[in-house]
Design an enzyme around this catalytic site. Structure first.
Site, PDB file in Angstrom:
ATOM      1  N   HIS A 188       7.623  -1.455  -0.575  1.00 48.77           N
ATOM      2  CA  HIS A 188       6.765  -1.288  -1.759  1.00 48.77           C
ATOM      3  C   HIS A 188       7.104  -2.198  -2.934  1.00 48.77           C
ATOM      4  O   HIS A 188       6.336  -2.269  -3.895  1.00 48.77           O
ATOM      5  CB  HIS A 188       6.722   0.179  -2.186  1.00 48.77           C
ATOM      6  CG  HIS A 188       7.977   0.697  -2.805  1.00 48.77           C
ATOM      7  ND1 HIS A 188       7.986   1.729  -3.715  1.00 48.77           N
ATOM      8  CD2 HIS A 188       9.284   0.341  -2.647  1.00 48.77           C
ATOM      9  CE1 HIS A 188       9.218   1.992  -4.086  1.00 48.77           C
ATOM     10  NE2 HIS A 188      10.025   1.173  -3.454  1.00 48.77           N
ATOM     11  N   HIS A 189       8.236  -2.912  -2.891  1.00 53.72           N
ATOM     12  CA  HIS A 189       8.544  -3.881  -3.952  1.00 53.72           C
ATOM     13  C   HIS A 189       8.041  -5.285  -3.629  1.00 53.72           C
ATOM     14  O   HIS A 189       8.024  -6.144  -4.518  1.00 53.72           O
ATOM     15  CB  HIS A 189      10.054  -3.951  -4.197  1.00 53.72           C
ATOM     16  CG  HIS A 189      10.639  -2.719  -4.808  1.00 53.72           C
ATOM     17  ND1 HIS A 189      10.116  -2.121  -5.931  1.00 53.72           N
ATOM     18  CD2 HIS A 189      11.712  -1.957  -4.443  1.00 53.72           C
ATOM     19  CE1 HIS A 189      10.831  -1.046  -6.233  1.00 53.72           C
ATOM     20  NE2 HIS A 189      11.799  -0.923  -5.341  1.00 53.72           N
ATOM     21  N   ALA A 190       7.669  -5.533  -2.381  1.00 54.28           N
ATOM     22  CA  ALA A 190       7.227  -6.873  -1.987  1.00 54.28           C
ATOM     23  C   ALA A 190       5.847  -7.154  -2.579  1.00 54.28           C
ATOM     24  O   ALA A 190       4.875  -6.487  -2.249  1.00 54.28           O
ATOM     25  CB  ALA A 190       7.196  -6.983  -0.467  1.00 54.28           C
ATOM     26  N   HIS A 197       9.627   2.191  -8.994  1.00 51.77           N
ATOM     27  CA  HIS A 197       8.190   1.902  -9.036  1.00 51.77           C
ATOM     28  C   HIS A 197       7.812   0.922  -7.929  1.00 51.77           C
ATOM     29  O   HIS A 197       8.474  -0.091  -7.734  1.00 51.77           O
ATOM     30  CB  HIS A 197       7.816   1.303 -10.393  1.00 51.77           C
ATOM     31  CG  HIS A 197       6.382   0.898 -10.497  1.00 51.77           C
ATOM     32  ND1 HIS A 197       5.985  -0.392 -10.813  1.00 51.77           N
ATOM     33  CD2 HIS A 197       5.240   1.608 -10.301  1.00 51.77           C
ATOM     34  CE1 HIS A 197       4.669  -0.448 -10.829  1.00 51.77           C
ATOM     35  NE2 HIS A 197       4.194   0.743 -10.520  1.00 51.77           N
ATOM     36  N   ASN A 219       6.025  -1.713  -7.382  1.00 50.53           N
ATOM     37  CA  ASN A 219       5.275  -2.774  -8.055  1.00 50.53           C
ATOM     38  C   ASN A 219       4.428  -3.593  -7.093  1.00 50.53           C
ATOM     39  O   ASN A 219       3.319  -4.023  -7.428  1.00 50.53           O
ATOM     40  CB  ASN A 219       6.232  -3.690  -8.824  1.00 50.53           C
ATOM     41  CG  ASN A 219       7.359  -4.222  -7.955  1.00 50.53           C
ATOM     42  OD1 ASN A 219       8.147  -3.441  -7.399  1.00 50.53           O
ATOM     43  ND2 ASN A 219       7.459  -5.528  -7.829  1.00 50.53           N
TER      44      ASN A 219
END
Length: 706
Positions: free
Chosen positions: A205-207, A248, A250
């Protein structure tokens, strides 16, 4: 003759006659019963249960090849203290599922037949076309290039990256969680399983579309959602992504920020952007753009250490109402377990039971079409226990009882949830009251047109205070020339300039205790009271014949958008000193008493003007407000003087005590004391005597008789 007599005796025997009648009745009943059975009508024919969900198994994605992505060790210490995104994470989850009988794989070799409860969903590598639905071609080519990099090049790229590492297996391993997430969602959408659990890594989910980051190479959930929407346009029109990872997402947010087909909801630590990834995109006011406006919801934790109470509150107040109104066709959980109790990175306290309850609630959406995809979580025991709880609920078990169901959410979290609801009410009917007060729309800013036909309550409160102090104690106004503030901002005793000893009370607008009508939003005036915390100090000072200056700092002036009560307090105190107090000929002793955020004006004055000749003490009641440091511009020794001559009373649960329980705040904040209670009214009541005694000591007016 004898035979005739015998025959007659037999015929007249009552027992024999009764027996014969009973036998005849029995034969008749049997005959009727047979006739009834033969004529009974079939009302509901026997049929198979008309249910689809319950008979299905829960799908499971797991593949040992995803463990091949690993950090290259450069020292012995990296071997004994491995990277948090440890390849063993997925193994430990798979292992605990087997240990608890949810899957039948005693050798943990990834067998095809997992038993009666879970169905294996084969993992495949995502194609380039599937990955390019989210990521740029340049990013895909870069990750692919790591296959042929030398050790030195891999270490160099690891050093350059944003919390990511690479080896020669990273590209192949990173395609698997993308493909696994797609297949897990497909199995649910196609009805082959009732729901699914994708035990995959590396997380995603950060990629972001153009870059890896935060242990993530490709955005697994985003890639899966994009491809499901593309390939199943008739059955899947809306997807809800719930991200409960402590960080988060992002990358996921950026992928759908302008998309109205995906509702992205993230619960994460933010703390004014100090927590990773630390971008403004993680703030609660980021709601989407274009078509996607209103379809992005960030529920930001303003403090660390949150647990079950905070997550359950957020789900009940925000997540589930939004989910029910959105009516998704598929729900995907970005399931990071780094908020779990025991995770040293997340530093929060969510229990496995809570993860089970949240999963159970989300199962009620989208007709149960739910896919759970692993993200973060770095304590191997915590991640295993949490995933087990989620898996049990997916299979059909009820969630375990919460360990502490009566625990209240942190006050900071309650305030943040209220901010989220107010903001999101612009887009979601579930957050709007259908029978709201027609006098004002509180989702819109207070403007001139509203003020012209309504009377601001804080203005009425100050007018009441002015009337009381004027009628009872002959208080007068002290003009603030050229300052655009109400005339009654500063009140004082008559002949204040001739006073030898002065108490200066600086406070926020008083609060109100009130019962609110849940339908209309109006308050019950008969049971409402103004909580004037400053009045006790004013009366105490008047009893001792002190001069009193009462300064009320409005919360807002409504008209200017850039109004700040804190800055106004600073400007007012500087003005009072420069234009009044320093010219009072008789003043010898001053005690400042600050209540609420307005106390920042006192601290500002002490740092910008040398008042030590007459200022004997400073008492501040800040409650849950932020500590304000004294910034000495006139003398470096001011901080030491401020510490010796001040008492700063804070809530028991104030954030300054949570950051480091063993250390007290630094001297520049004054002598900060932790009260036994919370709330301004409570701590003033608790420490009133201590505060007034401290003032008397500083005035050298203390006696044993008092």
């Amino acid at each position: 003759m004898d035979s005739v007599m015998v025959k007659k005796e037999v015929l007249e025997n009552p027992d024999h006659d009764l027996k014969r009648k009973l036998e005849e009745n029995k034969e008749e009943e049997n005959s009727l019963s047979t006739t009834s059975k033969s004529k009974r009508q079939v009302i509901v024919p026997v049929c198979m249960p008309k249910i689809h969900y319950s008979p299905l198994k829960t799908g499971l994605c797991y593949d040992v090849r995803m463990r091949y992505h690993a950090k290259i060790f450069t020292s012995y210490f990296e071997y004994i203290d491995p990277h948090p995104e440890d390849p063993r994470r997925i193994y430990r989850i798979y292992k605990i599922l087997a240990e608890n009988g949810l899957i039948n794989d005693p050798t943990l070799s990834g067998v095809d037949d997992l038993g009666d409860l879970m169905l294996k969903i084969p993992v495949r590598a995502a194609t380039s076309e599937e990955i390019l639905e989210v990521h740029t071609k340049e990013h895909l080519e870069f990750i692919e290039s790591t296959e042929k990099m030398s050790r030195e090049e891999l270490l160099k790229e690891t050093e350059k990256g944003d919390s990511v590492y690479f080896n020669n297996d990273s590209y192949a391993s990173a395609r698997l969680p993308c493909g696994g997430a797609i297949e897990a969602c497909k199995a649910v959408v196609e009805g082959r399983v009732k729901n699914s659990l994708a035990v995959v890594r590396p997380p995603g989910h950060h990629a972001e579309p153009q870059a890896a980051g935060g242990f993530c190479l490709f955005s697994n959930v985003a890639v899966a959602a994009k491809n499901i929407l593309k390939n199943y346009p008739e059955s899947v029109r809306r997807i809800m992504i719930l991200d409960w990872d402590i960080h988060h997402g992002n990358g996921t947010q950026k992928s759908f920020y302008q998309d109205d087909q995906v509702l992205y909801v993230s619960l994460h630590r933010f703390e004014m952007g100090k927590y990773y990834p630390g971008t403004i995109q993680g703030q609660y006011d980021q709601t989407g753009e274009g078509k996607g406006e209103g379809f992005n919801c960030n529920i930001t934790w303003p403090v660390g250490g949150v647990g079950d109470a905070e997550y359950m509150w957020a789900f009940e107040q925000v997540v589930m109402p939004m989910g029910r109104e959105f009516k998704p066709d598929l729900v995907i959980i970005s399931s990071g377990f780094d908020a779990a109790d025991g995770d040293t990175i997340g530093q929060c306290h969510v229990t496995p039971s809570c993860y089970g309850h949240m999963t159970h609630m989300l199962k009620s959406l989208a007709r149960g079409n739910l896919c759970v995809v692993l993200e973060g979580g770095y304590n191997l025991d915590a991640i295993a226990r949490s995933a087990l709880s989620v898996a049990k609920v997916l299979i059909g078990e009820p969630p375990d009882e919460l360990p502490d169901p009566l625990s209240d959410p942190k006050p900071e979290v309650i305030e943040m949830i209220d901010k989220v609801i107010r903001l999101q009410s612009k887009y979601w009917n579930c957050f709007r009251r259908r029978h709201a007060n027609s006098g004002c729309n509180f989702n819109e800013p207070i403007n001139d047109s509203i003020i012209s036909k309504n009377f601001p309550l804080q203005k009425a409160i100050r007018q009441q205070q002015q009337h009381y102090l004027s009628d009872e104690f002959n208080f007068v106004t002290l003009p603030l020339v050229s300052m655009d503030l109400p005339d009654n901002t500063v009140l004082c005793t008559p002949n204040i300039s001739e006073s030898n000893t002065i108490i200066i009370v600086v406070h926020d607008t008083s609060d109100i205790w009130a019962k609110r009508n849940v339908i209309s939003g109006t308050i019950d005036l008969s049971s409402s009271v103004i909580i004037d915390n400053s009045l006790d100090f004013i009366k105490w000072g008047l009893d001792r014949k002190y001069g009193i200056i009462d300064v009320n700092i409005p919360l807002t002036l409504f008209e200017p958008d850039n109004y700040s009560g804190m800055i106004t307090s600073q400007e007012v105190l500087i003005y009072l000193w420069d234009n009044y107090i320093k010219y009072f000929p008789s003043v010898a002793k001053i005690a400042f008493i600050g209540i609420g955020d307005s106390y920042s004006g006192i601290v500002h004055l002490l740092g910008h003007r040398d008042t030590r000749a007459v200022t004997k003490t400073v008492i501040n009641f800040l409650g849950d407000k932020q500590l304000k440091p004294l910034v000495p511009l006139v003398d470096e020794t001011l901080s030491e003087w401020y510490f010796k001559n001040s008492l700063i009373f804070s809530n028991n649960s104030h954030q300054c005590w949570k950051e480091n329980e063993s250390r007290k705040p630094r001297k520049k904040f004054g002598r900060v004391l932790r009260c036994d209670t919370d709330g301004l009214n409570n701590i003033i009541e608790e420490r009133f005597e201590e505060a007034t005694d401290f003032i008397l000591d500083s005035f050298e007016e203390w006696s044993d008789e008092e």
